[in-house]
Design an enzyme around this catalytic site. Structure first.
Site, PDB file in Angstrom:
ATOM      1  N   ASN A  87      -4.679  -5.499   0.335  1.00 47.22           N
ATOM      2  CA  ASN A  87      -5.822  -4.645   0.008  1.00 47.22           C
ATOM      3  C   ASN A  87      -7.096  -5.160   0.660  1.00 47.22           C
ATOM      4  O   ASN A  87      -7.284  -6.367   0.825  1.00 47.22           O
ATOM      5  CB  ASN A  87      -6.012  -4.565  -1.511  1.00 47.22           C
ATOM      6  CG  ASN A  87      -4.846  -3.878  -2.182  1.00 47.22           C
ATOM      7  OD1 ASN A  87      -4.048  -3.238  -1.511  1.00 47.22           O
ATOM      8  ND2 ASN A  87      -4.740  -4.019  -3.483  1.00 47.22           N
ATOM      9  N   ASP A  89     -10.060  -4.103  -0.685  1.00 51.27           N
ATOM     10  CA  ASP A  89     -11.086  -4.129  -1.740  1.00 51.27           C
ATOM     11  C   ASP A  89     -11.239  -5.574  -2.238  1.00 51.27           C
ATOM     12  O   ASP A  89     -10.526  -6.481  -1.802  1.00 51.27           O
ATOM     13  CB  ASP A  89     -10.724  -3.154  -2.879  1.00 51.27           C
ATOM     14  CG  ASP A  89      -9.441  -3.543  -3.609  1.00 51.27           C
ATOM     15  OD1 ASP A  89      -9.308  -4.721  -4.017  1.00 51.27           O
ATOM     16  OD2 ASP A  89      -8.563  -2.676  -3.801  1.00 51.27           O
ATOM     17  N   HIS A 104      -5.187  -8.098   5.479  1.00 46.68           N
ATOM     18  CA  HIS A 104      -5.683  -6.999   6.307  1.00 46.68           C
ATOM     19  C   HIS A 104      -7.208  -6.935   6.352  1.00 46.68           C
ATOM     20  O   HIS A 104      -7.770  -5.899   6.663  1.00 46.68           O
ATOM     21  CB  HIS A 104      -5.091  -5.665   5.821  1.00 46.68           C
ATOM     22  CG  HIS A 104      -3.603  -5.601   5.998  1.00 46.68           C
ATOM     23  ND1 HIS A 104      -2.780  -4.726   5.319  1.00 46.68           N
ATOM     24  CD2 HIS A 104      -2.773  -6.335   6.797  1.00 46.68           C
ATOM     25  CE1 HIS A 104      -1.521  -4.928   5.692  1.00 46.68           C
ATOM     26  NE2 HIS A 104      -1.492  -5.890   6.574  1.00 46.68           N
ATOM     27  N   GLY A 170       2.993  -3.540  -6.490  1.00 44.88           N
ATOM     28  CA  GLY A 170       2.327  -2.353  -5.951  1.00 44.88           C
ATOM     29  C   GLY A 170       2.255  -2.252  -4.440  1.00 44.88           C
ATOM     30  O   GLY A 170       1.222  -1.880  -3.901  1.00 44.88           O
TER      31      GLY A 170
HETATM   32  P1  NAD Z   1       1.289   1.835  -0.051  1.00 39.55           P
HETATM   33  O1  NAD Z   1       0.304   2.949  -0.292  1.00 39.55           O
HETATM   34  O2  NAD Z   1       2.185   1.919   1.115  1.00 39.55           O
HETATM   35  O3  NAD Z   1       2.236   1.661  -1.333  1.00 39.55           O
HETATM   36  C1  NAD Z   1       1.700   1.660  -2.630  1.00 39.55           C
HETATM   37  C2  NAD Z   1       2.765   1.185  -3.590  1.00 39.55           C
HETATM   38  O4  NAD Z   1       2.161   1.110  -4.870  1.00 39.55           O
HETATM   39  C3  NAD Z   1       3.968   2.130  -3.697  1.00 39.55           C
HETATM   40  O5  NAD Z   1       5.158   1.351  -3.703  1.00 39.55           O
HETATM   41  C4  NAD Z   1       3.744   2.822  -5.049  1.00 39.55           C
HETATM   42  O6  NAD Z   1       4.961   3.144  -5.682  1.00 39.55           O
HETATM   43  C5  NAD Z   1       3.005   1.751  -5.813  1.00 39.55           C
HETATM   44  N1  NAD Z   1       2.144   2.217  -6.904  1.00 39.55           N
HETATM   45  C6  NAD Z   1       1.389   3.339  -6.987  1.00 39.55           C
HETATM   46  N2  NAD Z   1       0.678   3.363  -8.130  1.00 39.55           N
HETATM   47  C7  NAD Z   1       0.997   2.212  -8.796  1.00 39.55           C
HETATM   48  C8  NAD Z   1       0.554   1.630 -10.027  1.00 39.55           C
HETATM   49  N3  NAD Z   1      -0.319   2.236 -10.827  1.00 39.55           N
HETATM   50  N4  NAD Z   1       1.091   0.427 -10.378  1.00 39.55           N
HETATM   51  C9  NAD Z   1       1.988  -0.215  -9.587  1.00 39.55           C
HETATM   52  N5  NAD Z   1       2.435   0.288  -8.410  1.00 39.55           N
HETATM   53  C10 NAD Z   1       1.928   1.475  -8.022  1.00 39.55           C
HETATM   54  O7  NAD Z   1       0.443   0.523  -0.060  1.00 39.55           O
HETATM   55  P2  NAD Z   1       0.669  -0.841   0.704  1.00 39.55           P
HETATM   56  O8  NAD Z   1       2.108  -1.210   0.668  1.00 39.55           O
HETATM   57  O9  NAD Z   1      -0.365  -1.753   0.160  1.00 39.55           O
HETATM   58  O10 NAD Z   1       0.288  -0.516   2.221  1.00 39.55           O
HETATM   59  C11 NAD Z   1      -0.840   0.266   2.446  1.00 39.55           C
HETATM   60  C12 NAD Z   1      -1.844  -0.260   3.446  1.00 39.55           C
HETATM   61  O11 NAD Z   1      -3.032   0.520   3.201  1.00 39.55           O
HETATM   62  C13 NAD Z   1      -2.258  -1.688   3.260  1.00 39.55           C
HETATM   63  O12 NAD Z   1      -2.228  -2.251   4.509  1.00 39.55           O
HETATM   64  C14 NAD Z   1      -3.701  -1.647   2.761  1.00 39.55           C
HETATM   65  O13 NAD Z   1      -4.530  -2.464   3.587  1.00 39.55           O
HETATM   66  C15 NAD Z   1      -4.167  -0.238   2.944  1.00 39.55           C
HETATM   67  N6  NAD Z   1      -4.817   0.326   1.704  1.00 39.55           N
HETATM   68  C16 NAD Z   1      -5.591  -0.486   0.929  1.00 39.55           C
HETATM   69  C17 NAD Z   1      -6.139  -0.006  -0.252  1.00 39.55           C
HETATM   70  C18 NAD Z   1      -6.999  -0.954  -1.081  1.00 39.55           C
HETATM   71  O14 NAD Z   1      -7.590  -1.880  -0.539  1.00 39.55           O
HETATM   72  N7  NAD Z   1      -7.067  -0.769  -2.416  1.00 39.55           N
HETATM   73  C19 NAD Z   1      -5.902   1.309  -0.656  1.00 39.55           C
HETATM   74  C20 NAD Z   1      -5.103   2.139   0.183  1.00 39.55           C
HETATM   75  C21 NAD Z   1      -4.562   1.620   1.354  1.00 39.55           C
END
Ligand code: NAD
Length: 230
Positions: A87, A89, A104, A170
């Site tokens: 993440n 954030d 990242h 997650g």
């Molecule tokens: P992803 O979006 O590919 O996968 C998210 C995962 O979280 C899924 O397996 C889903 O089933 C699970 N999920 C959804 N809601 C949930 C909850 N309430 N509790 C537990 N699990 C839950 O995310 P990723 O694998 O982190 O890859 C995405 C890329 O996008 C990363 O490289 C990241 O840098 C970026 N990203 C970051 C943020 C952030 O910083 N918060 C947000 C979106 C995307």
């Protein structure tokens, strides 16, 4: 104290109100990933990329860490915890986690486009065209985009190979090289996974204890099990 390494992804921040992108059909807040998270997208339209991350940064400042982030911070009373997060954030830090590796990058840092060693904190939420580094070049978000090297990967591997317990929360485990960290866990290290939707773990060749639940409630359930192994 035993060393617990936690690999987190967008799912742990979902309950704080930051959407994941797999759940949005591969779009990130309605944008195509290749437009806002690749060097090509940056060269095509830097203003759109800056605006996109400005909005993400603004949103990240408005939301709060959730119970999932808090539990990982609380586990520091029982384990030597390293959080390796995908993440961008800062919710782990705001919940009190003291050792967080951002694979990242971070929404709250900018870096020079001519010298990647020049990294600066971003005050507030805006980074704009015309904001420059000390060498006079445009600043970009200090985010690792698709197709770029992941400089913190080696440090993360060092921690994962030494882990006494390994926990995944997650993440869809489809973004590489982050997902490949699973291969560096020692074969005798107990491993756990919390996700609303269990990813295909067959590639890891190993067995996880799985809690299919949201990060907050799932970690609450798992906590006592982890403490048995402290
Ligand atoms: P992803 O979006 O590919 O996968 C998210 C995962 O979280 C899924 O397996 C889903 O089933 C699970 N999920 C959804 N809601 C949930 C909850 N309430 N509790 C537990 N699990 C839950 O995310 P990723 O694998 O982190 O890859 C995405 C890329 O996008 C990363 O490289 C990241 O840098 C970026 N990203 C970051 C943020 C952030 O910083 N918060 C947000 C979106 C995307």
């Amino acid at each position: 104290m035993k060393h617990l390494v936690v690999l987190t992804g967008a799912g742990i921040s979902a309950e704080s109100g930051i959407p994941t992108f797999r759940d949005a059909g591969g779009l990130w807040e309605g944008y195509r990933i290749e437009d806002v998270a690749s060097p090509e997208g940056w060269h095509r339209n830097p203003k759109m990329v800056l605006d996109f991350y400005n909005q993400r940064r603004k949103r990240a400042l408005e939301v709060k860490p959730n119970r999932g982030h808090e539990i990982l911070a609380e586990l520091e009373a029982h384990f030597n915890v390293t959080v390796v997060t995908q993440n961008v954030d800062n919710l782990h830090e705001r919940a009190g986690s003291s050792h967080v590796i951002h694979l990242h990058g971070s929404l709250f840092e900018s870096r020079s486009t001519v010298d990647e060693s020049l990294v600066y904190p971003i005050e507030g939420w805006e980074l704009n065209l015309g904001d420059t580094c000390e060498k006079g070049s445009q600043l970009r978000p200090n985010i690792v985009w698709f197709g770029e090297l992941v400089p913190m990967m080696d440090a993360a591997i060092q921690y994962v190979t030494k882990a006494d317990l390994f926990l995944v929360v997650g993440t869809s485990l489809v973004v590489y090289p982050a997902a490949g960290l699973v291969h560096y866990v020692r074969h005798d290290t107990p491993r756990f996974l919390v996700d609303t939707n269990i990813p295909d773990l067959s590639f890891s060749g190993s067995r996880f204890e799985v809690v299919q639940d949201k990060a907050g409630t799932g970690l609450e359930k798992l906590k006592s099990r982890l403490l048995e192994l402290a």
